[in-house]
Motif scaffolding. Structure first.
Motif, PDB file in Angstrom:
ATOM      1  N   CYS A 175      22.709  21.678  48.955  1.00 59.54           N
ATOM      2  CA  CYS A 175      24.006  21.529  48.276  1.00 59.54           C
ATOM      3  C   CYS A 175      24.971  20.736  49.142  1.00 59.54           C
ATOM      4  N   ALA A 176      25.052  21.107  50.419  1.00 58.53           N
ATOM      5  CA  ALA A 176      25.950  20.403  51.330  1.00 58.53           C
ATOM      6  C   ALA A 176      25.542  18.936  51.475  1.00 58.53           C
ATOM      7  N   GLN A 177      24.251  18.679  51.507  1.00 62.82           N
ATOM      8  CA  GLN A 177      23.771  17.300  51.610  1.00 62.82           C
ATOM      9  C   GLN A 177      24.098  16.515  50.341  1.00 62.82           C
ATOM     10  N   ALA A 178      23.962  17.157  49.177  1.00 53.62           N
ATOM     11  CA  ALA A 178      24.279  16.493  47.909  1.00 53.62           C
ATOM     12  C   ALA A 178      25.759  16.136  47.846  1.00 53.62           C
ATOM     13  N   LEU A 179      26.601  17.034  48.345  1.00 52.42           N
ATOM     14  CA  LEU A 179      28.026  16.744  48.376  1.00 52.42           C
ATOM     15  C   LEU A 179      28.308  15.549  49.282  1.00 52.42           C
ATOM     16  N   LYS A 180      27.671  15.534  50.431  1.00 55.93           N
ATOM     17  CA  LYS A 180      27.862  14.429  51.372  1.00 55.93           C
ATOM     18  C   LYS A 180      27.439  13.100  50.739  1.00 55.93           C
ATOM     19  N   GLU A 181      26.327  13.109  50.014  1.00 58.39           N
ATOM     20  CA  GLU A 181      25.855  11.893  49.339  1.00 58.39           C
ATOM     21  C   GLU A 181      26.830  11.464  48.249  1.00 58.39           C
TER      22      GLU A 181
END
Length: 283
Positions: A175-181
């Protein structure tokens, strides 16, 4: 891919998530400019609370049923309840909208929807439920690919919901990675991530990852139906982190959250709201 949301449709987490989503859509709709709604893990869009799966758990009885029967519902819940009433015109409560149907009914003619569902059967049901609305595109791919596949959008404004099933141990991290992307591809994206409140150690790592996402600002909102640190219950509550929330949301939630915490409490209700990333001066 064993998760089926129908078992949990209309529970306290759905009420919290969907009520906040309705306010996000309303606030974004104050500007005439169109926006795109993106849903990474959409589900089927519509649920039968009297059906086999929802009946087996009965979670909706401690969730949307409490709100449906309440006499003191805040005016800010009007949009959310209007969709429910249109789905249940006889006055009884049977059908519940998932986030895709809620977004479909609350967005405007100029807005567009991208709904993604990886589960093969649920994806087919979602397509069938959305086939009469030409604004809706249904995708049957991996939900984690949505930020890089669809952002930036032509509309110049985007509202994205990231709401995975949390069956895998790394989904908070993803989830955190998706937000960063999402932020890297379209910085002004209003991105909302729903998450369960269970393991405080995992959540602490999650919060730290989110704080490093690069979002211009990031609001954390949580609703509890049990004591937050209790190990007795499977789900003590749920949260939403919202990147670049529209102006006015924080004040609205200050009105809604105390009411929700009281109405949906099972052993002990509560809530909190704070900024994981505060907007920089002049930002």
């Amino acid at each position: 891919m064993n998760y089926r949301h129908a078992f949990h449709a209309g529970n306290h987490a759905d009420v919290f998530k969907h009520l906040v989503l309705s306010r996000l859509i309303a606030l974004m709709g104050r500007k005439e400019q169109p926006f795109a709604y993106l849903d990474s893990h959409a589900g089927v869009g519509l649920y039968d609370l009297k059906g086999d799966q929802a009946s087996r758990t009965g979670e909706w009885l401690e969730g949307i049923n409490r709100m449906w029967e309440a006499a003191d519902v805040p005016e800010l819940a009007a949009d959310y309840l209007r969709v429910l009433r249109e789905l249940n015109p006889g006055g009884g409560l049977r059908y519940y909208p998932g986030s895709p149907e809620l977004a479909r009914q609350l967005t405007r003619p100029q807005d567009r929807l991208h709904l993604n569902e990886k589960h093969p059967e649920d994806g087919r049901l979602l397509k069938d439920n959305m086939k009469h609305d030409r604004r809706v595109a249904v995708h049957l791919g991996e939900g984690w690919h949505i930020p890089r596949a669809l952002l930036p959008v032509a509309e110049k404004r985007a509202l994205m919901l990231i709401d995975p099933p949390f069956e895998q141990v790394d989904e908070l991290q993803r989830c955190a990675q998706a937000l960063k992307e999402a932020i890297s591809r379209m910085r002004q994206t209003v991105a909302a991530i729903w998450y369960p409140i269970k393991d405080q150690r995992q959540l602490k790592r999650f919060y730290n990852d989110l704080a490093k996402s690069g979002a211009p600002k990031l609001l954390r909102v949580e609703l509890y139906v049990h004591p937050v640190d209790s190990a007795e219950f499977g789900l003590n509550g749920s949260g939403l982190v919202i990147a670049s929330p529209p102006w006015g949301l924080e004040e609205e939630l200050k009105q809604l959250l105390p009411w929700l915490a009281e109405k949906l409490a099972q052993t002990q209700g509560g809530w909190r709201m704070d900024w994981l990333i505060e907007e920089k001066a002049g930002g």
